[in-house]
Design a protein around this motif. Structure first.
Motif, short mmCIF file in Angstrom:
data_model
loop_
_atom_site.label_atom_id
_atom_site.label_comp_id
_atom_site.label_asym_id
_atom_site.label_seq_id
_atom_site.Cartn_x
_atom_site.Cartn_y
_atom_site.Cartn_z
N ASP A 22 41.10 39.15 40.47
CA ASP A 22 42.07 38.07 40.58
C ASP A 22 43.16 38.51 41.55
O ASP A 22 42.96 39.47 42.32
CB ASP A 22 42.62 37.69 39.20
N ILE A 23 44.31 37.88 41.52
CA ILE A 23 45.37 38.23 42.48
C ILE A 23 45.78 39.68 42.32
O ILE A 23 45.88 40.43 43.30
CB ILE A 23 46.58 37.28 42.29
N ILE A 53 36.28 36.60 39.91
CA ILE A 53 36.73 36.65 41.30
C ILE A 53 37.34 35.30 41.68
O ILE A 53 36.79 34.25 41.35
CB ILE A 53 35.57 37.04 42.26
N GLY A 54 38.49 35.36 42.32
CA GLY A 54 39.14 34.15 42.84
C GLY A 54 39.23 34.25 44.35
O GLY A 54 38.69 35.18 44.97
N SER A 55 39.96 33.31 44.95
CA SER A 55 39.99 33.29 46.41
C SER A 55 40.67 34.52 47.00
O SER A 55 40.31 34.98 48.08
CB SER A 55 40.66 32.01 46.91
N MET A 56 41.65 35.07 46.27
CA MET A 56 42.29 36.29 46.78
C MET A 56 41.33 37.47 46.69
O MET A 56 41.34 38.36 47.54
CB MET A 56 43.57 36.58 45.98
N SER A 59 39.05 37.26 49.62
CA SER A 59 39.68 37.77 50.84
C SER A 59 39.62 39.30 50.88
O SER A 59 39.47 39.88 51.96
CB SER A 59 41.15 37.32 50.90
#
Lengths: 111, 162
Positions: A22-23, A53-56, A59
């Protein structure tokens, strides 16, 4: 979030991630992933112990993959759980960074 | 970060609420809150994943793009159960108007076949949320993210009723 590396035969560096990407998790591995990407040309990121898992988090995988690819190297992902794999697919990450569910196939592809 | 829990009210009412300061570091509280709700209501791992994914994407989007770095307003998230098996998260902010239902998605693959570093949050939200409703408020935005728990008809005696 934990990160460990292991050198495999054939010049492959295996990066083992464990925890939630995550973040906070992405921030925890970001620098180390970039260092690994700067020092190794063939990298297998082991996601078997990644629960989220997230968008960060994406990345944090995309940046090193781009760096490695820009030098002519290869990076692949291995062993995501069903939901992590769904995020990779939804984001089309899997079309550019290969995703494998079998270790032998992953290693063969990176040779 | 402040949390307020109100148990024993009708499913349509807000039964839990978390208020985050507008800083990315606050999202760790979001993770803990979502885990507690999942444990309390026996939300399975896949649905919990989708809920946390959507909440993190929305909250991080508000903080990174809606709020100025030196002026962090709060973000409030309320949890309610309007109907049996339906889970609704209502997120209120003080950011400029932004409707994620209308926002254009960033290209997943760049023109040169390269992966962009970011720009995937809106797509993930749209895919993983079961329902999305946006409305403007006087001060900002209100976004309702709905999820349906398919197991709601199965008795879960150790959990609060879904």
């Amino acid at each position: 979030m934990e990160i460990a590396t292991e050198e495999l035969p054939g010049g492959i560096t295996r990066v083992i991630l464990a925890g939630s990407l995550d973040i906070a998790g992405a921030a925890a591995i970001d620098l180390q992933m970039n260092v690994i990407a700067g020092a190794h040309n063939t990298v297998l990121v082991d996601l078997r112990q990644v629960s989220f898992i997230g968008s960060m988090g994406l990345s944090a995988l995309v940046k090193p993959a781009r760096a490695i690819k820009s030098r002519g190297g290869k990076m692949a992902l291995f062993g995501p759980n069903q939901m992590v794999a769904q995020v990779l697919k939804t984001s089309a990450i899997d079309t550019v960074i290969p995703v494998y569910h079998d270790l032998e196939t992953a290693l063969a592809a990176l040779q | 970060m402040a949390m307020q829990t109100e148990y024993g009210r009708d499913p349509g009412h807000v039964i839990d609420r978390i208020v985050l300061r507008g800083a990315l570091s606050e999202t760790s509280h979001l993770s803990e809150w979502a885990q507690r709700l999942a444990a309390r209501y026996c939300i399975d791992d896949e649905l919990q994943f989708a809920i946390y994914l959507c909440l993190e994407e929305v909250v991080s989007n508000i903080i990174r793009h809606g709020y100025a770095p030196d002026h962090a307003d709060p973000v409030t998230i309320e949890f309610s159960r309007p109907r049996e098996g339906q889970l609704v998260f209502t997120i209120e902010d003080f950011a400029p108007p932004f409707n994620p239902l209308l926002a254009p998605e960033m290209p997943l693959i760049g023109a040169g076949g390269e992966l962009p570093i970011g720009g995937r949050g809106i797509r993930l939200l749209r895919v993983f949320a079961h329902t999305l409703e946006h409305e403007r408020t006087v001060a900002g935005n209100r976004l309702r993210i709905g999820f349906t728990d398919a197991r709601a008809q199965v008795p879960q005696p150790q959990c609060a009723s879904l």
